[in-house]
Write an enzyme that holds these catalytic residues in place. Structure first.
Site: not given
Ligand code: FMN
Length: 176
Positions: A69, A71, A102, A104
């Site tokens: 993923s 981060h 995950d 995208g």
């Molecule tokens: C507003 C927001 C905050 C996020 N904060 C974190 C985080 O603190 N740590 C983390 O590992 N991923 C974080 N993410 C990533 C999500 O956990 C996830 O991996 C990601 O949104 C997946 O990709 P996608 O949005 O393209 O589906 C965050 C995503 C968003 C949209």
């Protein structure tokens, strides 16, 4: 939370996001994963894995799963796309623990490609949030239904009956 209070410092009240980040560990390594895995009976899954080496470190430290993923917001924009590292991570993990993916995923065909590249489970972040913002619980449900329908169509077109079949599919990597 009561179990975790012994690890916390201060009461956390009145802190802005910058202060919370500044107080957080800036480098998390295998020792931290091992400490958490020793502490809990719950499965520990390490998220943000972007290389085969880190996947192996995580498994060696006791992780029950690796989560390929991005981060989130506080990492380098120039890091590799998660999908581009998935196949190499899957080869290194070699079925020892489940791989979650995950970053995208927007269509059923994206989920198909992730499964065919070694993911055991595919997740989504922002589409679910957009669905929630636009239509509440119904909006979230509609995002998942839409993705499920698209995945089924992709599976039919690719001649794959089951997820196990999808996972055996060979994707071509053609550079134009
Ligand atoms: C507003 C927001 C905050 C996020 N904060 C974190 C985080 O603190 N740590 C983390 O590992 N991923 C974080 N993410 C990533 C999500 O956990 C996830 O991996 C990601 O949104 C997946 O990709 P996608 O949005 O393209 O589906 C965050 C995503 C968003 C949209």
């Amino acid at each position: 939370m009561a179990n975790l209070t012994k690890f916390s410092e201060g009461d956390g009240k009145g802190k802005g996001i910058a202060e919370i980040y500044a107080a957080a560990a800036q480098k998390i390594g295998p020792d931290d994963v091992k400490k958490i895995a020793d502490y809990t009976d719950l499965p520990v899954i390490v998220k943000g894995i972007e290389s085969p080496e880190d996947a192996l470190y995580a498994i060696g430290a006791g992780a029950s799963g690796v989560y390929v993923s991005n981060h989130g917001g506080r990492q380098l924009n120039g890091g590799p796309a998660s999908f581009d590292v998935l196949e190499d991570v899957a080869k290194a993990v070699n079925g020892r623990v489940p791989i979650i993916f995950d970053s995208g995923v927007r269509r059923g065909s994206d989920a198909f490609k992730a499964l065919a590249s070694g993911a055991d489970l595919v997740a989504m972040g922002r589409p679910v949030i957009y669905g929630l913002a636009l239509g509440g619980a119904q909006g979230v449900q509609s995002v998942f239904e839409h993705l499920g329908d698209e995945l089924k169509i992709t599976m039919q077109l690719a001649g794959t009956k089951t997820i196990a079949d999808v996972k055996k599919t060979h994707l071509l990597n053609i550079q134009y």
